[in-house]
Scaffold this motif. Structure first.
Motif, PDB file in Angstrom:
ATOM      1  N   ASN A 221       0.764  -1.214  -0.507  1.00  0.00           N
ATOM      2  CA  ASN A 221       0.118  -0.237  -0.064  1.00  0.00           C
ATOM      3  C   ASN A 221       0.589   1.520   0.017  1.00  0.00           C
ATOM      4  O   ASN A 221       1.771   1.343   0.864  1.00  0.00           O
ATOM      5  N   ARG A 222       0.460   2.265  -1.122  1.00  0.00           N
ATOM      6  CA  ARG A 222       1.150   2.985  -1.023  1.00  0.00           C
ATOM      7  C   ARG A 222       0.809   4.172   0.265  1.00  0.00           C
ATOM      8  O   ARG A 222      -0.259   4.214   0.825  1.00  0.00           O
ATOM      9  N   ASP A 223       1.438   5.691   0.592  1.00  0.00           N
ATOM     10  CA  ASP A 223       0.879   6.583   0.893  1.00  0.00           C
ATOM     11  C   ASP A 223      -0.158   6.984   0.385  1.00  0.00           C
ATOM     12  O   ASP A 223      -0.824   7.745   1.530  1.00  0.00           O
ATOM     13  N   ASP A 224      -0.908   6.971  -0.499  1.00  0.00           N
ATOM     14  CA  ASP A 224      -2.409   7.651  -1.415  1.00  0.00           C
ATOM     15  C   ASP A 224      -3.060   7.228  -1.099  1.00  0.00           C
ATOM     16  O   ASP A 224      -4.100   6.733  -2.053  1.00  0.00           O
ATOM     17  N   GLY A 225      -2.994   5.424  -0.053  1.00  0.00           N
ATOM     18  CA  GLY A 225      -3.672   4.603  -0.648  1.00  0.00           C
ATOM     19  C   GLY A 225      -4.560   3.399  -1.413  1.00  0.00           C
ATOM     20  O   GLY A 225      -4.452   3.015  -1.469  1.00  0.00           O
ATOM     21  N   THR A 226      -2.616   3.653  -2.693  1.00  0.00           N
ATOM     22  CA  THR A 226      -3.385   2.698  -3.778  1.00  0.00           C
ATOM     23  C   THR A 226      -2.377   1.820  -3.729  1.00  0.00           C
ATOM     24  O   THR A 226      -1.315   1.607  -3.021  1.00  0.00           O
TER      25      THR A 226
END
Length: 573
Positions: A221-226
């Motif tokens: 999971n990336r910091d932007d939620g993707t």
């Protein structure tokens, strides 16, 4: 086509059958023409001419200045319109498809070209984005516009348009051609051994080799939620091996061990010990040419240079970069566990033999779900070799490669039946010693204990839990357990003509003995509320003759040798 006089130049467009005029008049650059009846039009702020139905084109000798072509040097680039540039392609990026405001699709592609004065980014659109291009090709762009672009990495870029002309490997002066080819002489792929000598991260380089190992992709999971995806692929070229990370869509590519591969625009980054490569959006995965693969060894030669092949009996604790080939002789049920960070893991024990011995292998997480069957010949590369209770074992994790053995490798192994005869030594009860492993014992069941065969276990530490006020408590973890795991244990006593011995059946071996699967047993006990509800079924085993594969150990409390059954070979009256 473009025409010019002493005042300037302008584009002249022929349509449909009128395009045959070029061939009919044999028009070439530098020819003089007179055009009658042309129509003028303006598009995107630029004036051009178009051929009309009453138009005429005449070729002849007219009073015009000598045709000269001005080639713009890249090092002198600034914001300019309608320029001609010539250089060698130094980088190629994949085309990107986009949707316009009117919902039609378009394509855009970036290149980099250079001459003897510098380099510059190029933008190609739509049909031009699908041109057959290769690094090292000479490219000529006529009618490009040089624009400032702070994100290009070269400060400026050449933007092409519908009226730009792009020529690949044009006929040019031999001196100029040699000059451009010298600019691109360093564009060849870099040897892996040289990559590991590099000091700087972030360099975009090319490499050619063979795929040596392909690991399972992992999501994150990336910091932007993707959600992203990454996959580790190891590549070798005979001079070394390099670890590469394939990101997102590239992690889903069909990659096979031994396949030739060329990576373009791979970005260097420092790993734990060596330089690694990142294969992200700018990188390209292409098929190398026969010439590029000429000096790349076969996959077998590369593997031989990377791994030390050992038999099971030759393995030592802490061995690194070893390769072993063997047959699967036992596969046990997977066990789930919870790590300290709260994530769940899974481990499965697999026993492997090769003619020199037997070894216990722990397959972790995604490797525990490998499709294996008893009798399979497999090859394991780069396992972790350790010692447990003075026995050599191997751990098969994410960085271990497990593949089907080749036909030649499998032929060198004993058959599954031969391995069983070799490693499963038949013993009478009186001859059993406390360190015996994988022995075959036959006897008659004279006692079988079924008053309790199911035990609740902690899913975190795999220790027994206690039932306190209708709640399971793990004394080791100190936590309440909502849903315990279950362990089935059936103790028996067997007898042959030399003596008696206690033998305990666990998990799968216990299922084989009683003829029921764990979910069935759990359902029966939970429905009846009686942990001894299967006691009669267990007692019915008395009088049966069994043959088991077992390990012997000394029970210090009872001061006797006991057997732990690993596999039920035969059960008969």
């Amino acid at each position: 086509m473009e025409i010019q006089d002493k005042t300037g130049k302008i584009q002249y467009t022929l349509w449909n059958r009128d395009t045959d005029i070029v061939e009919y008049l044999d028009l070439n650059e530098g020819d003089s023409v007179k055009i009658l009846g042309a129509m003028g039009r303006t598009r995107d702020g630029e004036v051009s001419l178009t051929h009309s139905w009453v138009g005429r084109v005449m070729k002849g000798e007219f009073d015009l200045p000598e045709y000269t072509e001005t080639i713009q040097k890249i090092g002198d680039a600034h914001e300019m319109r309608d320029v001609t540039v010539l250089g060698v392609i130094s980088k190629i990026y994949d085309a990107i498809t986009f949707i316009r405001d009117d919902e039609t699709t378009g394509q855009v592609r970036s290149l980099e070209m250079e001459d003897d004065t510098g380099s510059i980014r190029i933008t190609l659109w739509n049909e031009d984005a699908n041109m057959d291009l290769k690094k090292g090709d000479i490219i000529k762009i006529i009618g490009g516009n040089i624009e400032f672009d702070e994100y290009s990495g070269t400060d400026y870029r050449i933007n092409t348009s519908w009226n730009s002309k792009i020529i690949i490997n044009p006929d040019i002066d031999s001196k100029l051609k040699n000059q451009l080819q010298k600019c691109g002489k360093y564009l060849k792929p870099i040897k892996i051994s040289d990559i590991h000598l590099m000091d700087d991260e972030g360099e975009e380089i090319d490499v050619v080799g063979r795929i040596v190992n392909v690991y399972e992709p992992s999501e994150f999971n990336r910091d932007d939620g993707t959600t992203g995806k990454v996959r580790t692929v190891e590549i070798g070229d005979g001079t070394g091996i390099i670890r590469t990370s394939f990101w997102d869509d590239k992690a889903d590519l069909a990659l096979n061990i031994g396949d030739p591969i060329k990576l373009e625009n791979a970005r260097t980054r420092l790993g734990n010990y060596n330089m690694d490569l990142s294969i992200g959006r700018p990188a390209r995965i292409v098929e190398p040419s026969a010439e590029e693969m000429m000096d790349i060894p076969s996959i077998n030669d590369i593997e031989d240079s990377l791994y030390s092949s050992k038999t099971i009996s030759e393995l030592n604790e802490s061995d690194n970069n070893v390769r072993m080939v063997g047959r699967v002789i036992n596969i046990y049920d997977p066990n789930e566990f919870q790590r300290g960070d709260g994530t769940k893991g899974i481990v499965r024990t697999v026993e492997i033999a090769d003619g020199t011995g037997v070894i216990r292998a722990s397959f972790w997480d995604e490797k525990a779900e490998s499709a294996l069957s008893v009798g399979d010949a497999i090859k394991i590369e780069n396992p972790r070799v350790n010692s447990r209770e003075d026995k050599i074992e191997i751990s098969v994790g994410r960085n271990t490669n497990v593949t089907t053995a080749t036909a030649d490798e499998a032929d060198k192994l004993p058959s599954h039946d031969d391995i069983k005869e070799m490693i499963y030594k038949t013993k009478k009860i009186d001859d059993i010693e406390e360190e015996d492993k994988n022995i075959k014992v036959t006897g008659q069941i004279v006692e079988a204990y079924g008053n309790r065969i199911l035990y609740e276990m902690c899913p975190n530490c795999n220790k027994r839990v206690s039932l306190v006020d209708n709640t399971y408590i793990c004394d080791i973890c100190g936590e309440e357990i909502e849903e315990p795991n279950y362990l089935m244990i059936i103790p028996c006593v067997i007898e042959d003509d030399t003596g008696t011995m206690r033998v305990t059946f666990f998990r799968t071996a216990a299922e084989e003995l009683i003829g029921m699967k764990m979910p069935e047993i759990i359902e029966v006990i939970q429905k009846t509320g009686d942990e001894g509800s299967l006691e009669d079924k267990v007692s019915d085993l008395v009088g049966h003759e069994i043959t088991v594969i077992a390990d012997a150990s000394f029970d210090e409390y009872n001061e006797e040798i006991r057997l732990n059954a690993k596999k039920l070979v035969e059960l008969k009256m």
